[in-house]
Design a protein around this motif. Structure first.
Motif, PDB file in Angstrom:
ATOM      1  N   LEU A 133       0.880  -1.169   0.000  1.00  0.00           N
ATOM      2  CA  LEU A 133       0.000   0.000   0.000  1.00  0.00           C
ATOM      3  C   LEU A 133       0.914   1.213   0.000  1.00  0.00           C
ATOM      4  CD1 LEU A 133      -2.539  -1.074   2.768  1.00  0.00           C
ATOM      5  CD2 LEU A 133      -2.880  -1.145   0.310  1.00  0.00           C
ATOM      6  N   THR A 134       0.764   2.095  -0.975  1.00  0.00           N
ATOM      7  CA  THR A 134       1.646   3.253  -1.089  1.00  0.00           C
ATOM      8  C   THR A 134       0.841   4.512  -1.422  1.00  0.00           C
ATOM      9  OG1 THR A 134       2.034   2.853  -3.451  1.00  0.00           O
ATOM     10  CG2 THR A 134       3.569   1.833  -1.912  1.00  0.00           C
ATOM     11  N   ASN A 135       1.501   5.657  -1.225  1.00  0.00           N
ATOM     12  CA  ASN A 135       0.948   6.952  -1.646  1.00  0.00           C
ATOM     13  C   ASN A 135      -0.451   7.228  -1.091  1.00  0.00           C
ATOM     14  OD1 ASN A 135       3.266   7.545  -3.163  1.00  0.00           O
ATOM     15  ND2 ASN A 135       2.488   6.289  -4.841  1.00  0.00           N
ATOM     16  N   ARG A 136      -0.589   7.098   0.227  1.00  0.00           N
ATOM     17  CA  ARG A 136      -1.836   7.392   0.936  1.00  0.00           C
ATOM     18  C   ARG A 136      -2.960   6.406   0.629  1.00  0.00           C
ATOM     19  NH1 ARG A 136      -1.751  13.948   0.523  1.00  0.00           N
ATOM     20  NH2 ARG A 136       0.180  14.185   1.699  1.00  0.00           N
ATOM     21  N   ALA A 137      -2.611   5.224   0.190  1.00  0.00           N
ATOM     22  CA  ALA A 137      -3.616   4.174   0.008  1.00  0.00           C
ATOM     23  C   ALA A 137      -4.002   3.641   1.375  1.00  0.00           C
ATOM     24  CB  ALA A 137      -3.047   3.050  -0.854  1.00  0.00           C
ATOM     25  N   GLY A 138      -5.094   2.945   1.459  1.00  0.00           N
ATOM     26  CA  GLY A 138      -5.441   2.356   2.736  1.00  0.00           C
ATOM     27  C   GLY A 138      -6.852   1.834   2.782  1.00  0.00           C
ATOM     28  N   PHE A 139      -7.189   1.341   3.961  1.00  0.00           N
ATOM     29  CA  PHE A 139      -8.520   0.829   4.232  1.00  0.00           C
ATOM     30  C   PHE A 139      -9.034   1.504   5.493  1.00  0.00           C
ATOM     31  CE2 PHE A 139      -6.256  -2.637   2.126  1.00  0.00           C
ATOM     32  CZ  PHE A 139      -7.106  -2.882   1.058  1.00  0.00           C
ATOM     33  N   ILE A 140     -10.285   1.945   5.445  1.00  0.00           N
ATOM     34  CA  ILE A 140     -10.926   2.548   6.613  1.00  0.00           C
ATOM     35  C   ILE A 140     -12.233   1.800   6.842  1.00  0.00           C
ATOM     36  CG2 ILE A 140     -11.941   4.619   7.611  1.00  0.00           C
ATOM     37  CD1 ILE A 140     -10.100   6.248   5.726  1.00  0.00           C
ATOM     38  N   VAL A 141     -12.327   1.114   7.980  1.00  0.00           N
ATOM     39  CA  VAL A 141     -13.549   0.390   8.320  1.00  0.00           C
ATOM     40  C   VAL A 141     -14.035   0.843   9.697  1.00  0.00           C
ATOM     41  CG1 VAL A 141     -13.062  -1.577   6.824  1.00  0.00           C
ATOM     42  CG2 VAL A 141     -12.251  -1.603   9.185  1.00  0.00           C
TER      43      VAL A 141
ATOM     44  N   GLY B  40     -16.438  -4.498  10.519  1.00  0.00           N
ATOM     45  CA  GLY B  40     -15.417  -4.091   9.568  1.00  0.00           C
ATOM     46  C   GLY B  40     -14.048  -4.611   9.920  1.00  0.00           C
ATOM     47  N   ASP B  41     -13.681  -5.753   9.368  1.00  0.00           N
ATOM     48  CA  ASP B  41     -12.363  -6.344   9.584  1.00  0.00           C
ATOM     49  C   ASP B  41     -11.427  -5.969   8.447  1.00  0.00           C
ATOM     50  OD1 ASP B  41     -13.336  -7.727  11.820  1.00  0.00           O
ATOM     51  OD2 ASP B  41     -13.830  -9.497  10.637  1.00  0.00           O
ATOM     52  N   ILE B  42     -10.137  -5.911   8.769  1.00  0.00           N
ATOM     53  CA  ILE B  42      -9.085  -5.776   7.766  1.00  0.00           C
ATOM     54  C   ILE B  42      -8.167  -6.970   7.956  1.00  0.00           C
ATOM     55  CG2 ILE B  42      -7.112  -4.444   6.948  1.00  0.00           C
ATOM     56  CD1 ILE B  42      -8.490  -1.937   8.138  1.00  0.00           C
TER      57      ILE B  42
ATOM     58  N   LEU C 181      -4.131   1.855   7.719  1.00  0.00           N
ATOM     59  CA  LEU C 181      -5.213   0.904   7.947  1.00  0.00           C
ATOM     60  C   LEU C 181      -5.922   1.368   9.212  1.00  0.00           C
ATOM     61  CD1 LEU C 181      -3.250  -2.449   7.448  1.00  0.00           C
ATOM     62  CD2 LEU C 181      -4.588  -1.194   5.750  1.00  0.00           C
ATOM     63  N   ASN C 182      -7.224   1.610   9.145  1.00  0.00           N
ATOM     64  CA  ASN C 182      -7.977   2.134  10.286  1.00  0.00           C
ATOM     65  C   ASN C 182      -9.246   1.329  10.521  1.00  0.00           C
ATOM     66  OD1 ASN C 182      -6.403   4.599  10.879  1.00  0.00           O
ATOM     67  ND2 ASN C 182      -6.994   5.124   8.801  1.00  0.00           N
TER      68      ASN C 182
ATOM     69  N   SER D 132       0.451   4.176   9.386  1.00  0.00           N
ATOM     70  CA  SER D 132      -0.226   3.856  10.639  1.00  0.00           C
ATOM     71  C   SER D 132      -1.157   2.668  10.456  1.00  0.00           C
ATOM     72  CB  SER D 132      -1.015   5.065  11.140  1.00  0.00           C
ATOM     73  OG  SER D 132      -1.992   5.435  10.187  1.00  0.00           O
ATOM     74  N   VAL D 133      -1.265   1.894  11.535  1.00  0.00           N
ATOM     75  CA  VAL D 133      -2.225   0.797  11.628  1.00  0.00           C
ATOM     76  C   VAL D 133      -2.936   1.001  12.959  1.00  0.00           C
ATOM     77  CG1 VAL D 133      -2.569  -1.693  11.691  1.00  0.00           C
ATOM     78  CG2 VAL D 133      -0.719  -0.737  10.294  1.00  0.00           C
TER      79      VAL D 133
END
Length: 120
Positions: free
Chosen positions: A21-29, A35-37, A51-52, A83-84
């Motif tokens: 995951l790069t350049n401000r990519a991510g998952f917000i749940v 909401g699992d990651i 990842l949030n 951040s995670v």
């Protein structure tokens, strides 16, 4: 797809590839619950991304359950300026989710953060 849950599974016998995951990519749940990651790979690289999961301020209700964050890498998990989080924010009402990181090597640089917390 199972209801509102989207998942992707790969047979156990297949070799794992790297996940980045790069350049401000991510998952917000983060919201009121669920909401699992979960990321399973050979190497997991999170660079300037996040990842949030968890419960946001003024969200959730008695009995709500925050989702889990699981990082499973057969080799390394590397965070660079990333951040995670799996947090229940102040004012959130719920049970916190789990944070699980399985790897041979965990590295965090450039102010990276890993946080699993709740408030009373």
């Amino acid at each position: 797809m199972n209801g509102d849950k989207l998942s992707l599974s790969v047979p156990d016998g297949l070799p794992r590839a790297d996940v980045s995951l790069t350049n401000r990519a991510g998952f917000i749940v983060s919201a009121g619950g669920g909401g699992d990651i979960a990321i399973t790979a050979k190497d997991i690289n999170i660079d300037n991304s996040s990842l949030n999961a968890g419960i946001l301020r003024n969200f959730g209700s008695s009995g709500s359950q925050a989702g889990d964050v699981t990082l499973n890498a057969t080799e390394a998990v590397t965070l660079v300026g990333s951040s995670v989080f799996n947090d229940v924010s102040a004012g959130g009402i719920s049970n916190a989710g789990n944070m699980t990181i399985k790897t041979k090597q965990l590295t965090g640089t450039n102010g990276s953060q890993i946080s699993a917390s709740g408030t009373l």
